[in-house]
Design a protein around this motif. Structure first.
Motif: not given
Lengths: 249, 260, 249, 260, 260, 249
Positions: A161, A159, A170-171, A212, A215-216, A183, A219, A163, A21, A168
């Motif tokens: 996230a 941003c 990030l970035d 995802a 997380m995104a 993606d 971010a 796999k 992450d 999963i």
């Protein structure tokens, strides 16, 4: 997308040592160009992206004008030397699509109805690319628009996230993008919670998708702070002045 | 560039200042603006440099890839120089196909490099008649405040001098430095009525009658020249400009060689 | 530029037998086309060049118009069959540059302020090329403009000087251009002494440059005589009439 | 597409209907229009399908020919997806170079196919590093009444599933069926203010704030998504749309697999 | 060509004259204007001819170079015919991409040559399936005063009949004459209301309702036809035109074969 | 055109079993598209062609407008998958020529002077090609124009005749076109006897030409019946209504 390549080591760390992450290092600078009405420079991992804004100004040719609001035109471009292979100058289908969805994302936050018949022109130049340039470009463009003093309901932070090796993350970096399983670039307005850009390709279940997204979005909130910081540094003197003024009054 | 008009009064001011040997930014007529640069700024490029000349800001990247030689130069590499004047850099620049100006800049920078022989084209032959190195030099103008010829040339020299040929990436042995020597800088003058001035800003270019660019190599020899714009030069103008260029080239070369 | 090839023999003569300061044979004819407002044909060694002028006429589209003076537009083009290799029709970078500097050279001598909002369109077609086509084209264009009756402060004559086997030489041919050490095309207005086109590539010292300039300027003066001769032949009858008239009055 | 304006009163009507869960054509918000299709309609194509979704009418043709692999994918075939929005299909479409819209449609359809892995690219390698099959999938829009994403995707799936690789025509052995499996259909929603509706007509698209397309494979997994238009979505919108799409994909897949 | 309008009164005059069997330039309705030509006028071309038909002035150059055969004609050379209508030739011609008119002229000239079999395509095969001669025939219109079809065809025939295949330049043996025979000239008519006239000037073309071009070979057989412009022809018009063309082709062929 | 290949068997029948003067099966349908003002679909042997008409509407851009009459613009296009080899999208020289002569043929029959400053835009899409697409396209376009209610002096019907194995034959198929000796597409207006499109390539004597013309004209008359039939089916209800109405009044 091959799965022979190991993207996650036994400690759960990624090829560049990041946690799942964790963002790549991001630097944002506002007001970097001499002639543009607003501009920003973003370094995001190995990505280097410039954004410039001209406008609002009268839209030309006239048939482009909208009597009710400003139009937003985006030109996303990869410099010839920005990738492993030389990019032939001029538009291509990928750049056309990214320009389109970036313009749509920005049009959502700009108060375009304040500027009928006008055009707001955004130029995004990718000087060096390492996966994630559309998010870096949209993030830079938002700062450039703010730097130009164009009113927005909020800046878009963007941003992705994705796999990798079934997890999963990030970035994604270039290798993760090439050999991962999905993606998902996201453009998000932290102030309002609006999703203004969303794409995905690869393979995700509903559970993975939600992870995802979470997380995104988280971010994007961090990136939004960096955007504000860049503008604050840019207008540091002004803010200081205002603070002084504020104290006195 | 779209027709960009500078008010007559501004033109007059620039000329009046020049008559006193002065400029908007307090330089003398023969001074260059401050130069700063950085090399190896783009890791996807085999060589790169970003250079600012006053507020003019130019990024040059060099990419190499194997290709086929030209039929009439079977044992020589190929240099391809491109220049893009994007609207990002100046409101007068337009999107779309390369403008006349960008073509002229690319060709003049290219001639300065090519005609000086600074690039050893034969050393870029991989297999005669079959395979050579193609050198793509791309000039990306980031901000435009005049004198792109000289800024682009300097950035190009810096980029070429720091370029490594990516042989290993194509299974062609070990990487090696691009075979370059010499620093053929260019010096550009504009003429306002009867006055020559070096390194013009955009306002000075818009006020100018004629433009003259000269490429000078390490020996003080001329490698390329280009007169531009709608005005004319006299024989004396040209000789004076060449004289000045010879002198100024020494300092300019030192500045970009040493970074001071 | 290789120096293996001998371009100057022991008598100081060149590959085509010329002396160092000798022009190739030049023929100029004015008024050669039926529809153009002015035209000229130049044979210069093996170069064959046509120039046509249309205008002054209203510049179209309107955004091209200059309210203070006429614009001068030049289109220099090599015919498909004009060189050793077939030239693909359509513009290329070399033609774009030559068109630009030729237009700039001509704009300097045409009294453009007499024709606000107008366009003067010059078409230069190289039918056969053998080095020196930009000089032949500019020379032809000047005659065509005069043939069209467009007022000028003077006609531009153009000629190159260069360097072969270490010597300055006038008006390089194709082989000399390919294997010589420098080429310097000059556009010159004999009446005023103005230099309106100047390019150089190769390798010249200051001393060599001055010698080349002197040689090229002197050649331009000769060419200017040929230009005037062509116009005189074209308007022979008229001149004759005028002379008669002049005698009587 | 040229700026095509829908009267405010029409927009208002569409929204009011939607508030009641209704649509212009009497569907519910989650209903697709009627679908009919025919495959193998073009005998010069290796595979083809014409599909109508309400009044939207799309023809997809697939052509194959041998070609060279991409340098970074030496042992894989190549898929090239094109889309033309010709003026025949709608007065808002213009002649000339592909519009932004047509590029977006082609790329979204392509991603749905490519990312699902439905096409076995490695089975399309003829000789590694030398020769592979190039699959040209061309989407020809005949009449446009909204939701080209889904109509084009369905027609593409039908065309690919009925394509034969023309090996014999190129002296490469016997013809064989294109190696495909899976039916990754897409479901497209538009959002009007606060309301999501599936399979929009052109009037609904012109009234919409945002558009959202999601590709769902046979296992109910997501393979591609694309948000479009100038409005925004909330997190909840997206999750609701994905939920609906998972359900609706089953029915849609059955309809085109069985033709019922 | 830009819309070029001829005054109605001029049209009327041309028609009235034609009713009396007369023309602006004192020809009869079936006369061609004077023809003069020169061959081998461009030494960089393998064959060339410049021909004037009245004030119409056309230059044709032929270049050859080795190339690859078409997949479906492995043992045959290739003919590529181009035509440029540049603004130099007429104020109605525009710069830029080839116009519809120039495409039509190139294609009609090409068909006349190709369909007559005058060019032995098989003799232009160097190595079957590998290498053939490509013949580039470029029509450059220098001045336009009508009837480009016939002027361009005649100049093309003259250029082809004087072309040498530059085999030695490409290390392919000795040069040899281009394998041509036959002189398939074309005759072009325009129709003004009810009157047919041959070899129209630009004023006659602008006054015309319809245009008809017919290619006639040495045996009086037809090799190509093309009806143009917005008017129509009757069956009788066509038969009369073909009759006249057969007769006139004899004289025209003799004129360009003998130069008299 | 090779003559090794036998196109006519000993019974005088052609490769697809047709007699010399026999058309391929033709189906015409009018009003097949939802958005166009008029449309038609033609299946002609293996040819499949769609035609759509938009207009009359104001011609744009304005410099295209003719103050005396409507302009007719035709875009003939082959779909990427319509031939043996994939056709690269975008215009080519063949399509440019066919578009031009088709527009000229149609302009002859449309009463353009009823619509000054207007444009009538015709789009012809060849979905599948098997020789004869320009005739099929022109035939379809005429029906589409009628379907749009645009007044014409008569519909154009089009058909080719050609020469195979030395015999004049109607409506050549792809193999006959490739290996025959001549092809002659004709556009004809049965009502007025006007020839509005005529091309030929190959090798024909005068006698052969007359035979080909007669054959093609006779076929155009048949095709014209099919065009009328298609429109009648399209407006069947209306015709029925009118008949009823007629009886009563």
């Amino acid at each position: 997308m091959s799965e022979d390549i190991v993207l996650l080591n036994s400690d759960g760390l990624r090829v560049d040592g990041r946690a799942l992450d964790e963002l790549r290092p991001i630097k944002i600078e506002a007001g970097v160009l001499g002639n543009a009405d607003g501009s920003a420079y973003v370094e995001w991992g190995a990505n280097k992206v410039l954004a410039a804004v001209y406008g609002p100004k009268e839209a030309q040719p006239k048939y482009l004008q909208d009597t009710a609001k400003a139009i937003v035109q985006v030109n996303y471009n990869m410099a010839a030397f920005s990738g492993d292979e030389r990019v032939r100058p001029g538009p291509n289908r990928r750049a056309t699509e990214i320009s389109k969805i970036t313009a749509e994302a920005l049009e959502n936050v700009i108060l375009t109805n304040q500027f009928p018949r006008a055009s707001i022109d955004v130029y995004i130049e990718v000087l060096e690319a390492d996966a994630g340039t559309r998010c870096a470009g949209l993030t830079a463009a938002s700062v450039a628009i703010a730097d130009a003093g164009i009113p927005m309901i909020g800046m878009v932070a963007a941003c992705a996230a994705g796999k990798i090796d079934g997890h999963i993350a990030l970035d994604l970096g270039k290798k993760e993008d090439n050999f991962g399983q999905a993606d998902m670039p996201l453009g998000y307005v932290p102030g309002t919670g609006e999703i203004v850009l969303l794409q995905m390709d690869g393979h995700m279940t509903m559970v993975e998708f939600r992870k995802a997204m979470d997380m995104a979005i988280s971010a994007c909130e961090q990136i939004h702070e960096l955007q504000i910081g860049a503008l604050r540094r840019r207008y540091a003197v002004n803010y200081a002045d205002m603070d002084d003024g504020g104290t006195e009054q | 560039m779209k027709r960009t008009i500078i008010p007559e009064i501004k033109k007059e001011l620039i000329y009046k200042l020049a008559q006193c040997g002065c400029r908007e930014d307090d330089r003398s007529l023969e001074d260059f603006r401050s130069i700063s640069f950085e090399t190896d700024v783009i890791s996807t490029a085999e060589g790169s440099a970003r250079l600012t000349l006053g507020k003019t800001d130019v990024l040059v990247g060099v990419k190499l890839q194997p290709g086929e030689p030209y039929p009439d130069k079977q044992d020589q590499g190929v240099l391809m120089t491109g220049c893009e004047l994007k609207p990002m850099a100046h409101p007068g620049f337009e999107s779309g196909a390369p403008s006349d100006e960008s073509v002229e800049i690319a060709r003049v920078v290219d001639r300065g490099i090519r005609e000086s022989g600074m690039l050893d084209m034969q050393a870029l032959c991989i297999e005669p008649g079959k395979k050579i190195w193609m050198v793509f030099l791309d000039i990306h103008v980031i901000n435009y405040d005049g004198n792109l010829f000289d800024a682009a040339t300097m950035a190009s020299l810096l980029a070429l001098h720091t370029t490594a040929v990516p042989a290993s990436r194509f299974g062609l042995g070990e990487d090696f430095p691009l075979p370059v020597n010499l620093w053929p800088v260019t010096i550009t003058f504009v003429k306002l009525r009867d006055i020559l001035m070096a390194d013009p800003t955009v306002n000075e270019e818009l006020s100018a009658d004629a433009r003259f660019t000269v490429s000078v190599d390490d020996n003080g020899h001329f490698r390329a020249m280009q007169k531009g714009l709608k005005g004319s030069l006299t024989y004396d103008d040209v000789v004076r400009a060449l004289d000045m260029a010879q002198k100024m080239s020494l300092e300019l070369r030192t500045r970009i060689q040493t970074g001071e």
